[in-house]
Scaffold this motif. Sequence first.
Motif, mmCIF file in Angstrom:
data_model
loop_
_atom_site.group_PDB
_atom_site.id
_atom_site.type_symbol
_atom_site.label_atom_id
_atom_site.label_comp_id
_atom_site.label_asym_id
_atom_site.label_seq_id
_atom_site.Cartn_x
_atom_site.Cartn_y
_atom_site.Cartn_z
ATOM 1 N N VAL A 1 -15.033 -43.219 12.213
ATOM 2 C CA VAL A 1 -13.633 -43.401 11.799
ATOM 3 C C VAL A 1 -12.884 -44.205 12.858
ATOM 4 O O VAL A 1 -12.180 -45.165 12.548
ATOM 5 C CB VAL A 1 -12.941 -42.041 11.551
ATOM 6 C CG1 VAL A 1 -11.430 -42.195 11.446
ATOM 7 C CG2 VAL A 1 -13.500 -41.368 10.302
ATOM 8 N N LEU B 1 -7.761 -36.938 13.370
ATOM 9 C CA LEU B 1 -7.863 -38.369 13.052
ATOM 10 C C LEU B 1 -6.985 -38.644 11.844
ATOM 11 O O LEU B 1 -7.133 -37.995 10.812
ATOM 12 C CB LEU B 1 -9.307 -38.749 12.735
ATOM 13 C CG LEU B 1 -10.345 -38.433 13.803
ATOM 14 C CD1 LEU B 1 -11.750 -38.650 13.268
ATOM 15 C CD2 LEU B 1 -10.097 -39.254 15.039
ATOM 16 N N THR B 2 -6.053 -39.563 11.993
ATOM 17 C CA THR B 2 -5.226 -39.978 10.865
ATOM 18 C C THR B 2 -5.481 -41.456 10.610
ATOM 19 O O THR B 2 -6.285 -42.076 11.310
ATOM 20 C CB THR B 2 -3.719 -39.749 11.137
ATOM 21 O OG1 THR B 2 -3.229 -40.764 12.008
ATOM 22 C CG2 THR B 2 -3.441 -38.365 11.705
ATOM 23 N N ASP B 3 -4.766 -41.999 9.667
ATOM 24 C CA ASP B 3 -4.910 -43.434 9.413
ATOM 25 C C ASP B 3 -4.171 -44.273 10.453
ATOM 26 O O ASP B 3 -4.345 -45.482 10.496
ATOM 27 C CB ASP B 3 -4.459 -43.791 7.999
ATOM 28 C CG ASP B 3 -3.033 -43.366 7.693
ATOM 29 O OD1 ASP B 3 -2.494 -42.469 8.378
ATOM 30 O OD2 ASP B 3 -2.452 -43.920 6.741
ATOM 31 N N HIS C 1 -19.150 -38.799 12.370
ATOM 32 C CA HIS C 1 -18.037 -39.127 11.485
ATOM 33 C C HIS C 1 -16.808 -39.537 12.294
ATOM 34 O O HIS C 1 -16.184 -40.562 12.008
ATOM 35 C CB HIS C 1 -17.706 -37.951 10.562
ATOM 36 C CG HIS C 1 -16.571 -38.232 9.648
ATOM 37 N ND1 HIS C 1 -15.348 -37.618 9.774
ATOM 38 C CD2 HIS C 1 -16.457 -39.097 8.598
ATOM 39 C CE1 HIS C 1 -14.538 -38.075 8.836
ATOM 40 N NE2 HIS C 1 -15.181 -38.975 8.110
ATOM 41 N N PRO D 1 -8.552 -34.241 3.435
ATOM 42 C CA PRO D 1 -9.156 -34.420 4.758
ATOM 43 C C PRO D 1 -10.286 -33.431 5.007
ATOM 44 O O PRO D 1 -10.309 -32.343 4.443
ATOM 45 C CB PRO D 1 -7.989 -34.178 5.713
ATOM 46 C CG PRO D 1 -7.026 -33.342 4.946
ATOM 47 C CD PRO D 1 -7.195 -33.732 3.507
ATOM 48 N N GLU E 1 2.016 -41.057 6.867
ATOM 49 C CA GLU E 1 0.746 -40.956 7.604
ATOM 50 C C GLU E 1 -0.189 -39.981 6.882
ATOM 51 O O GLU E 1 0.247 -38.957 6.374
ATOM 52 C CB GLU E 1 1.034 -40.471 9.026
ATOM 53 C CG GLU E 1 -0.158 -40.464 9.943
ATOM 54 C CD GLU E 1 0.210 -40.092 11.377
ATOM 55 O OE1 GLU E 1 -0.633 -40.307 12.255
ATOM 56 O OE2 GLU E 1 1.343 -39.592 11.603
ATOM 57 N N ARG E 2 -1.478 -40.307 6.866
ATOM 58 C CA ARG E 2 -2.469 -39.459 6.192
ATOM 59 C C ARG E 2 -3.519 -38.944 7.167
ATOM 60 O O ARG E 2 -3.981 -39.689 8.040
ATOM 61 C CB ARG E 2 -3.199 -40.255 5.095
ATOM 62 C CG ARG E 2 -2.353 -40.630 3.907
ATOM 63 C CD ARG E 2 -3.142 -41.369 2.821
ATOM 64 N NE ARG E 2 -3.977 -42.460 3.336
ATOM 65 C CZ ARG E 2 -5.314 -42.413 3.492
ATOM 66 N NH1 ARG E 2 -5.997 -41.354 3.181
ATOM 67 N NH2 ARG E 2 -5.971 -43.456 3.952
ATOM 68 N N ARG F 1 -14.191 -47.882 13.054
ATOM 69 C CA ARG F 1 -13.684 -48.699 11.937
ATOM 70 C C ARG F 1 -12.250 -49.152 12.197
ATOM 71 O O ARG F 1 -11.879 -50.284 11.910
ATOM 72 C CB ARG F 1 -13.753 -47.931 10.629
ATOM 73 C CG ARG F 1 -15.126 -47.931 10.011
ATOM 74 C CD ARG F 1 -15.104 -47.352 8.595
ATOM 75 N NE ARG F 1 -16.448 -46.986 8.226
ATOM 76 C CZ ARG F 1 -16.949 -45.763 8.272
ATOM 77 N NH1 ARG F 1 -16.206 -44.762 8.657
ATOM 78 N NH2 ARG F 1 -18.183 -45.541 7.929
ATOM 79 N N GLN F 2 -11.435 -48.251 12.770
ATOM 80 C CA GLN F 2 -10.059 -48.627 13.104
ATOM 81 C C GLN F 2 -10.036 -49.700 14.184
ATOM 82 O O GLN F 2 -9.237 -50.638 14.107
ATOM 83 C CB GLN F 2 -9.260 -47.391 13.545
ATOM 84 C CG GLN F 2 -8.951 -46.419 12.438
ATOM 85 C CD GLN F 2 -7.919 -46.967 11.472
ATOM 86 O OE1 GLN F 2 -7.122 -47.833 11.803
ATOM 87 N NE2 GLN F 2 -7.942 -46.455 10.248
ATOM 88 N N VAL G 1 -7.226 -37.917 8.085
ATOM 89 C CA VAL G 1 -8.598 -38.230 7.689
ATOM 90 C C VAL G 1 -9.497 -37.029 7.983
ATOM 91 O O VAL G 1 -10.265 -36.593 7.131
ATOM 92 C CB VAL G 1 -9.113 -39.485 8.429
ATOM 93 C CG1 VAL G 1 -10.572 -39.739 8.101
ATOM 94 C CG2 VAL G 1 -8.248 -40.694 8.100
ATOM 95 N N ALA G 2 -9.382 -36.477 9.199
ATOM 96 C CA ALA G 2 -10.217 -35.340 9.596
ATOM 97 C C ALA G 2 -9.566 -34.599 10.760
ATOM 98 O O ALA G 2 -8.832 -35.204 11.548
ATOM 99 C CB ALA G 2 -11.612 -35.814 9.999
#
Length: 120
Positions: free
Chosen positions: A112, A39-41, A108, A4, A23-24, A115-116, A26-27
């Motif tokens: 993100v 920000l996660t997925d 960014h 991240p 959960e991952r 896009r979600q 992102v930033a």
Amino acid sequence: MTGPVFDERDQLDTVAAALLDGERIVAVYDDRDAGLLGLTDLRVLLRDDALLERRTALTSIPYHRIGTVSAVTDRALPGRAARPGRIAITVGERVHEVALRDAARARHAHDVILRQLLGS
């Protein structure tokens, strides 16, 4: 695969401690006004150090609850520079405005979230 993007290690650790299984991240960006933007997925996390007296709130917002995300720029007044790096996230009637360190981080984060929202 890269890890991240983040500004401060302690903020990354705060978000990592709140993750659900699988959960991952992102930033994780520093919010210049109050706390952090994670920000996660699966969701957006906001930590607001100024929300409650002597307490900190870590708020989770699932992407499907977000109505809009906006890039925010101030109109520069004579003698004052515009403050770049702000986004606004609308959830219901509440708007969460986040002040990031610069325009690239704001772009960014905005992208993100967008896009979600668009499912891509």
